[in-house]
Write a protein that holds these residues in place. Structure first.
Motif, mmCIF file in Angstrom:
data_model
loop_
_atom_site.group_PDB
_atom_site.id
_atom_site.type_symbol
_atom_site.label_atom_id
_atom_site.label_comp_id
_atom_site.label_asym_id
_atom_site.label_seq_id
_atom_site.Cartn_x
_atom_site.Cartn_y
_atom_site.Cartn_z
ATOM 1 N N ASP A 88 49.601 32.784 38.457
ATOM 2 C CA ASP A 88 50.659 33.743 38.762
ATOM 3 C C ASP A 88 51.872 33.021 39.342
ATOM 4 O O ASP A 88 51.732 32.068 40.117
ATOM 5 C CB ASP A 88 50.166 34.786 39.770
ATOM 6 N N SER A 89 53.052 33.481 38.967
ATOM 7 C CA SER A 89 54.273 32.892 39.511
ATOM 8 C C SER A 89 54.573 33.486 40.883
ATOM 9 O O SER A 89 54.275 34.656 41.138
ATOM 10 C CB SER A 89 55.452 33.172 38.571
ATOM 11 N N PRO A 90 55.168 32.706 41.787
ATOM 12 C CA PRO A 90 55.558 33.251 43.087
ATOM 13 C C PRO A 90 56.601 34.357 42.912
ATOM 14 O O PRO A 90 57.465 34.286 42.037
ATOM 15 C CB PRO A 90 56.171 32.032 43.801
ATOM 16 N N ILE A 91 56.489 35.384 43.737
ATOM 17 C CA ILE A 91 57.454 36.481 43.701
ATOM 18 C C ILE A 91 58.003 36.721 45.104
ATOM 19 O O ILE A 91 57.293 36.551 46.107
ATOM 20 C CB ILE A 91 56.826 37.780 43.150
ATOM 21 N N ILE A 92 59.252 37.122 45.184
ATOM 22 C CA ILE A 92 59.895 37.420 46.461
ATOM 23 C C ILE A 92 59.979 38.937 46.603
ATOM 24 O O ILE A 92 60.516 39.624 45.735
ATOM 25 C CB ILE A 92 61.287 36.786 46.549
ATOM 26 N N ILE A 93 59.431 39.436 47.702
ATOM 27 C CA ILE A 93 59.384 40.877 47.947
ATOM 28 C C ILE A 93 59.730 41.147 49.404
ATOM 29 O O ILE A 93 59.675 40.239 50.246
ATOM 30 C CB ILE A 93 57.995 41.462 47.620
ATOM 31 N N VAL A 149 57.915 35.283 50.175
ATOM 32 C CA VAL A 149 57.529 34.872 48.827
ATOM 33 C C VAL A 149 56.015 34.759 48.802
ATOM 34 O O VAL A 149 55.409 34.121 49.660
ATOM 35 C CB VAL A 149 58.217 33.552 48.388
ATOM 36 N N LYS A 150 55.407 35.439 47.830
ATOM 37 C CA LYS A 150 53.950 35.494 47.736
ATOM 38 C C LYS A 150 53.478 34.957 46.393
ATOM 39 O O LYS A 150 54.158 35.070 45.369
ATOM 40 C CB LYS A 150 53.454 36.939 47.891
ATOM 41 N N GLN A 151 52.290 34.403 46.424
ATOM 42 C CA GLN A 151 51.575 34.026 45.209
ATOM 43 C C GLN A 151 50.124 34.422 45.422
ATOM 44 O O GLN A 151 49.477 33.916 46.345
ATOM 45 C CB GLN A 151 51.694 32.528 44.941
ATOM 46 N N ASP A 152 49.626 35.313 44.592
ATOM 47 C CA ASP A 152 48.330 35.941 44.837
ATOM 48 C C ASP A 152 48.406 36.624 46.204
ATOM 49 O O ASP A 152 49.301 37.401 46.456
ATOM 50 C CB ASP A 152 47.204 34.915 44.754
ATOM 51 N N MET A 206 64.018 28.353 46.284
ATOM 52 C CA MET A 206 63.861 29.678 45.676
ATOM 53 C C MET A 206 64.240 30.770 46.667
ATOM 54 O O MET A 206 64.994 31.706 46.334
ATOM 55 C CB MET A 206 62.417 29.850 45.217
ATOM 56 N N HIS A 246 67.625 33.197 46.599
ATOM 57 C CA HIS A 246 67.426 34.652 46.578
ATOM 58 C C HIS A 246 68.279 35.339 47.635
ATOM 59 O O HIS A 246 68.953 36.344 47.349
ATOM 60 C CB HIS A 246 65.950 34.978 46.807
#
Length: 209
Positions: A4-9, A59-62, A149, A153
């Motif tokens: 999974d790619s890292p996502i910023i939330i 930023v999360k990954q899993d 990243m 953002h």
């Protein structure tokens, strides 16, 4: 390894323990073992920065949090009182865990940087600006571009909000070479000293958007 790619939330309250752990490892621990004193000081820090930040991102990954970045448009967040309460509770606990001298050394960084930040907010008030209030990357994550990243953002986010200028506070314990690489320049600095120790300097770095 995750695919999974890292996502910023946006930050959620449930993220709090993991953010405390990151700050503890970045600022207080020489090794990996968490300590009551260091965890409590990290809790003060996180509660303070959440409480002064109008926008908070992780930023999360899993299920892992790789880093965080908070920013402020200068307004008081709606949930400020909740985080101030946590900050006060953790401060009271810390004063029982560490010596008076060590707590003075801890507080001097916040006092000096807060003074610099307050002064810069009141400089050129006609120029819309934002503050990056906290920026940390999980020490377990190295050379993976997570810091860049997050920084990109939040710059894009601030631009979307109409900001023309931004700034942040840092000190000699941090890698302010990263900010210089991003084009920020030093606008102000102040000595960080307690009654017994000299910790170098705190700085204001700023840039245009």
């Amino acid at each position: 390894m995750s695919t999974d790619s890292p996502i910023i939330i946006p930050f959620e309250d449930a993220d709090l323990p993991k953010l405390i752990s990151i700050v503890e490892r970045v600022w207080y621990l020489d090794g990996d073992e968490s300590k009551d004193e260091s965890r409590t000081l990290a809790t003060i820090d996180i509660a303070y920065f959440i409480g002064v930040s109008t926008h908070r991102f992780v930023v999360k990954q899993d299920d892992q949090i790789l880093g965080l970045i908070f920013c402020s448009n200068g307004e008081t967040p709606a949930d400020y009182k909740k985080w101030k309460k946590l900050e006060n509770e953790a401060t009271a606990k810390a004063k029982k865990l560490v010596s008076t001298e060590d707590f003075e050394d801890y507080e001097v960084f916040g006092d000096v940087e807060s003074s610099l930040v307050h002064e810069y907010w009141n400089t050129d008030t006609n120029n819309p600006k934002w503050e990056i209030t906290l920026f940390c990357v999980n020490p377990a994550i190295k050379s993976q571009g997570i810091g860049g990243m997050l920084f990109s953002h939040v710059l894009n986010f601030m631009k979307e909000q109409g900001a023309k200028h931004y700034f942040l506070a840092t000190d000699d314990d941090c890698d302010f070479g990263f900010y210089q690489h991003k084009g920020l320049t030093c606008k102000d600095k102040a000595a960080v000293k307690s009654s017994t120790k000299d910790f170098g300097y705190a700085y204001i770095y700023a840039g245009d958007l």
